[in-house]
Design an enzyme around this catalytic site. Sequence first.
Site, PDB file in Angstrom:
ATOM      1  N   GLU A  93       0.829  -1.220   0.000  1.00 35.98           N
ATOM      2  CA  GLU A  93       0.000   0.000   0.000  1.00 35.98           C
ATOM      3  C   GLU A  93       0.856   1.261   0.000  1.00 35.98           C
ATOM      4  OE1 GLU A  93      -2.790  -0.289   3.290  1.00 35.98           O
ATOM      5  OE2 GLU A  93      -4.159  -1.503   2.097  1.00 35.98           O
ATOM      6  N   ASP A 149      -4.210  -8.446   9.451  1.00 34.19           N
ATOM      7  CA  ASP A 149      -3.118  -7.594   9.958  1.00 34.19           C
ATOM      8  C   ASP A 149      -2.771  -7.967  11.397  1.00 34.19           C
ATOM      9  OD1 ASP A 149      -3.327  -6.250   7.532  1.00 34.19           O
ATOM     10  OD2 ASP A 149      -4.710  -4.767   8.343  1.00 34.19           O
ATOM     11  N   SER A 166      -9.708  -2.769  17.055  1.00 34.35           N
ATOM     12  CA  SER A 166     -10.131  -4.149  17.343  1.00 34.35           C
ATOM     13  C   SER A 166      -8.975  -5.044  17.784  1.00 34.35           C
ATOM     14  CB  SER A 166     -10.768  -4.758  16.085  1.00 34.35           C
ATOM     15  OG  SER A 166      -9.790  -5.016  15.092  1.00 34.35           O
TER      16      SER A 166
END
Length: 296
Positions: free
Chosen positions: A137, A247, A286
């Site tokens: 990315e 991730d 999270s």
Amino acid sequence: MKILNFGSLNIDYTYDVDHFVRGGETLSSKELHLFPGGKGLNQSIAASRSGAAVWHAGAVGKNDGDFLLKQLEDAGINTDYVKRLEGQSGHAIIQRQPDGGNCILLFGGANQRITKEMVDEVLAHFESGDFLILQNEISEVGYMIEKAAARGMQIVLNPSPMDEKIEALPLDKVNYFLLNEVEAESICPGESASAPEKLLQKLVLRFPRAKIVLTLGSKGSLYWDGEKILPQACYKVKAVDTTAAGDTFTGFFIGGLCQGMEGPEALDWASKASAIAVTRAGAAPSIPTKEEVDCF
Ligand code: RIB
């Protein structure tokens, strides 16, 4: 041993929808949430929450990047190598369905303005044996792999999102791949994900020096540790939001290895961490702590 993550930082605009918007359709969303995200930021936070010492390198926009920098700093990550550039930070438009599934549209922003000079400046602070975690990315990933390999760093690649730029990378210099079935199929065309062991064996033939984690969603994962294939089951939970599950897995797996865990232990730890992550909303928010994973 240090972990350097040269990776993306995104502001995630997460919209709750009944179904993903279709071509030509106008769809009203139920709620909008702003979360810190980006595969790079998420993986750094996961590795840091696993207890490892983490340096994050990358770029954010001058006007909107403070929110992202603060997330890294609050997680105890060194941000000396995150540049603040003119223009916007990267962002993601995420549609989230009631079953926790998502689809993501990316805008690279500052993530795509990493230069070779920035890479040289950062890598000069790291040495042989240190881990370098990369995703797809940001700009200059190929240059990073070449330069980090020359320094003897251990290169970890999560080839996500998968696109034609991945094929152009010097993949033979990668020490660890963490990838899903779709990414593996793209790298090894002709092999089908319906036979994951065969797919993994094909990857091993193509990258004989690398250790490889092939993630299989609800079917768990397979790990090639350089000698044999080790299966890891998935922990069953009720999913609320699957964003950043992969991730979290990457950050805990590499964080575990960096802290001296053997492959199977790190794999199990990473599976638990990602199971917890899917029960919570958002990307970075999270991600569990080491203590939560140990109690799971
Ligand atoms: O892996 C999840 C991440 O992908 C999101 O946080 C989003 O920013 C995209 O990079």
